[in-house]
Scaffold this active site. Structure first.
Site: not given
Length: 70
Positions: A49-53
Site C-alpha cells: 500500500s502507499a501508506c507503507s511505502s
C-alpha cells in the site's frame, strides 16, 4: 478471505470493500515476478500500500484482518 482457486486468495472477499480495489494473495509466487507480468499485460498493481511505502514490516491492517505473514 476466499480462495478463487488453489492459486488466488481474495483478502476481505466477505467484507464490504471498494469496487475498484482488491487485495489478492498468490501463495508460492514472488511479488516481483507477478508485478512485472501484470505490468506487461497493462494491469496497474503494487505489492504494497502507499501508506507503507518503504517499510519492510508486515502490514498492520492485514495483520488485524487475520492474514498471516508468508
Amino acid at each position: 478471505m476466499r480462495a478463487l482457486s488453489n492459486k488466488v486468495v481474495v483478502v476481505g472477499a466477505d467484507r464490504p470493500r471498494l469496487p475498484n480495489t482488491s487485495c489478492l494473495a498468490l501463495p508460492g509466487r514472488k511479488a516481483e515476478t507477478q508485478l512485472m507480468a501484470l505490468d506487461l499485460a497493462g494491469i496497474a498493481v503494487s505489492a504494497g500500500s502507499a501508506c507503507s511505502s518503504g517499510k519492510v514490516a508486515a502490514s498492520h491492517v492485514l495483520a488485524a484482518m487475520g492474514l498471516a505473514r508468508a
